[in-house]
Scaffold this motif. Structure first.
Motif, short mmCIF file in Angstrom:
data_model
loop_
_atom_site.label_atom_id
_atom_site.label_comp_id
_atom_site.label_asym_id
_atom_site.label_seq_id
_atom_site.Cartn_x
_atom_site.Cartn_y
_atom_site.Cartn_z
N GLY A 164 -70.85 -64.93 -42.46
CA GLY A 164 -70.80 -66.38 -42.33
C GLY A 164 -70.57 -67.13 -43.61
O GLY A 164 -70.45 -68.35 -43.59
N THR A 165 -70.48 -66.43 -44.75
CA THR A 165 -70.35 -67.11 -46.04
C THR A 165 -68.91 -67.38 -46.43
O THR A 165 -68.66 -68.09 -47.40
CB THR A 165 -71.02 -66.29 -47.15
OG1 THR A 165 -70.41 -64.98 -47.22
CG2 THR A 165 -72.52 -66.14 -46.89
N ALA A 166 -67.95 -66.83 -45.69
CA ALA A 166 -66.53 -67.03 -45.99
C ALA A 166 -65.74 -67.07 -44.71
O ALA A 166 -66.15 -66.51 -43.69
CB ALA A 166 -66.02 -65.92 -46.91
N ALA A 167 -64.59 -67.73 -44.77
CA ALA A 167 -63.71 -67.80 -43.60
C ALA A 167 -62.85 -66.55 -43.52
O ALA A 167 -62.62 -65.86 -44.52
CB ALA A 167 -62.84 -69.05 -43.68
N ALA A 168 -62.38 -66.24 -42.33
CA ALA A 168 -61.46 -65.11 -42.14
C ALA A 168 -60.08 -65.50 -42.64
O ALA A 168 -59.72 -66.69 -42.70
CB ALA A 168 -61.41 -64.72 -40.67
N ASP A 169 -59.28 -64.51 -42.99
CA ASP A 169 -57.90 -64.74 -43.41
C ASP A 169 -57.01 -64.64 -42.17
O ASP A 169 -56.75 -63.56 -41.66
CB ASP A 169 -57.50 -63.69 -44.45
CG ASP A 169 -56.04 -63.85 -44.90
OD1 ASP A 169 -55.42 -64.86 -44.53
OD2 ASP A 169 -55.53 -62.95 -45.60
N VAL A 170 -56.56 -65.78 -41.70
CA VAL A 170 -55.75 -65.81 -40.47
C VAL A 170 -54.28 -66.14 -40.78
O VAL A 170 -53.53 -66.49 -39.87
CB VAL A 170 -56.33 -66.83 -39.47
CG1 VAL A 170 -57.71 -66.39 -39.01
CG2 VAL A 170 -56.39 -68.23 -40.07
N THR A 171 -53.90 -66.02 -42.04
CA THR A 171 -52.51 -66.28 -42.44
C THR A 171 -51.72 -64.98 -42.37
O THR A 171 -52.02 -64.03 -43.10
CB THR A 171 -52.45 -66.85 -43.87
OG1 THR A 171 -53.24 -68.04 -43.94
CG2 THR A 171 -51.02 -67.18 -44.25
N GLY A 172 -50.74 -64.93 -41.51
CA GLY A 172 -49.94 -63.72 -41.36
C GLY A 172 -49.05 -63.84 -40.14
O GLY A 172 -48.83 -64.93 -39.60
N THR A 173 -48.54 -62.72 -39.69
CA THR A 173 -47.63 -62.68 -38.55
C THR A 173 -48.41 -62.36 -37.28
O THR A 173 -48.95 -61.26 -37.15
CB THR A 173 -46.53 -61.63 -38.78
OG1 THR A 173 -45.84 -61.91 -40.00
CG2 THR A 173 -45.53 -61.65 -37.62
N ALA A 174 -48.46 -63.30 -36.37
CA ALA A 174 -49.19 -63.11 -35.12
C ALA A 174 -48.44 -62.11 -34.22
O ALA A 174 -47.22 -61.95 -34.31
CB ALA A 174 -49.38 -64.43 -34.40
N ALA A 175 -49.19 -61.46 -33.36
CA ALA A 175 -48.62 -60.44 -32.48
C ALA A 175 -49.10 -60.64 -31.06
O ALA A 175 -50.03 -61.40 -30.79
CB ALA A 175 -49.00 -59.05 -32.98
#
Length: 318
Positions: A164-175
């Motif tokens: 909970g201390t950091a956000a997920a990395d959601v930058t990339g190519t969706a599938a």
């Protein structure tokens, strides 16, 4: 002589139904599924415990001295409470006049605002990627930031430390969503001791799951009811997935985007509210001929065992 009709007459009373129809949904699947607890501080903490890995060589000589080994230390986790509010102001006149569908405007609006507040919390929990923050305004870490099990594109990443201390990395190519992604997520949480039974997803992904196929066989078993006198029934939807690691109950949510879905073990997540701040109603200072009211809830998401859950994210909605 022409017929005298309602369009010619003056004085017809209006016909207004004494009921108000509300279309917007109040179903909040995550909010409803998790336990509710009362807390006493703005930062709520809990501990998790992991056992040592199972040994393959646990055998000793007869009469051997004890080999003392300390247990794995607990991990201390925590999340901040977030203050969420809804305000409204009702004029004295509106409160006093006769109204269709409700008697007191203040009571009616209170119900509406409470439902809206519940929807806001559901959206914050499941559809945001927000790390916890103790700075004003405080923020409760959303569900995605606790996840370490699941499936994602290779160019995206789980949140650092998954606490909970950091956000997920959601930058990339969706599938596209596949059944293999769900199976992979379910297996990971099971291997870590979880028993995720609730799959929460958008309407689009609910439909995608119904269309999924494995080894060329459609996931859905379509049945025809041939009982005499009963119309045939075609079953074209999936409400339960039976995986190799347990059953998943599919629950669509109107408050989650197409880019993710969650596998939740309801036993290991809860929603905490500070004592006396659970949808508390307060009258604000009167400055005129109106009643001003605020509804406040100070809440936090407590993911008691993050590894019990899983997520599939980085989806493109197909």
């Amino acid at each position: 002589m022409a017929t005298y009709k309602t369009s010619d007459a003056v004085g017809e009373r209006e016909s207004l139904a004494d009921i108000i129809y509300r279309l917007d949904t109040t179903e909040c699947p995550i909010f409803s599924a998790v336990d509710k607890i009362t807390t006493n501080g703005v930062f709520y903490e809990w501990q998790t415990q992991e056992l040592a890995a199972a040994a393959t060589d646990n055998h000793v000589n007869e009469g051997a001295d004890a080999s003392l080994t300390n247990p794995t230390a607990t991990v201390r986790l925590g999340n901040y409470h977030q203050i969420s509010v809804k305000d409204y102001s009702i004029s004295g006149t509106l409160e006093s006049v006769d109204k269709a569908g409700r008697e007191r405007e203040t009571a009616y609006v209170k119900v509406l605002k409470s439902l809206e507040l519940r929807r806001d919390i559901e959206k914050s929990i499941g559809d945001t990627n927000v790390a916890r923050s103790g700075s004003d305004p405080r923020k409760s870490a959303s569900l995605l930031t606790w996840m370490s099990n699941g499936d994602k594109p290779s160019d995206m990443g789980f949140a650092a430390n998954s606490n909970g201390t950091a956000a997920a990395d959601v930058t990339g190519t969706a599938a596209a969503l596949t059944l293999a992604k769900i199976d992979n997520a379910k297996q990971q949480s099971w291997e870590d001791g979880g028993n995720a039974t609730l799959l929460v997803c958008s309407a689009t992904n609910k439909a995608n799951i119904s269309d999924l196929s494995q080894a060329g066989t459609n996931l859905v078993t379509n049945q025809v009811n041939t009982t005499q006198g009963t119309a045939p029934t075609f079953v074209g939807a999936v409400s339960v997935i039976l995986t190799d690691f347990g059953e998943l109950q599919l629950t669509p949510s109107r408050f989650i985007s197409n880019d993710k879905l969650f596998l939740i073990d309801p036993e290991y997540v809860c929603l905490g509210t500070i004592n006396g701040r659970n949808f508390a109603e307060s009258d604000l200072a009167k400055t005129g001929d109106a009643v001003k009211t605020q509804i406040v809830t100070e809440w936090t998401l407590a993911v008691k065992a993050p590894k019990a859950h899983a997520v599939v994210f980085g989806l493109n909605g197909s």
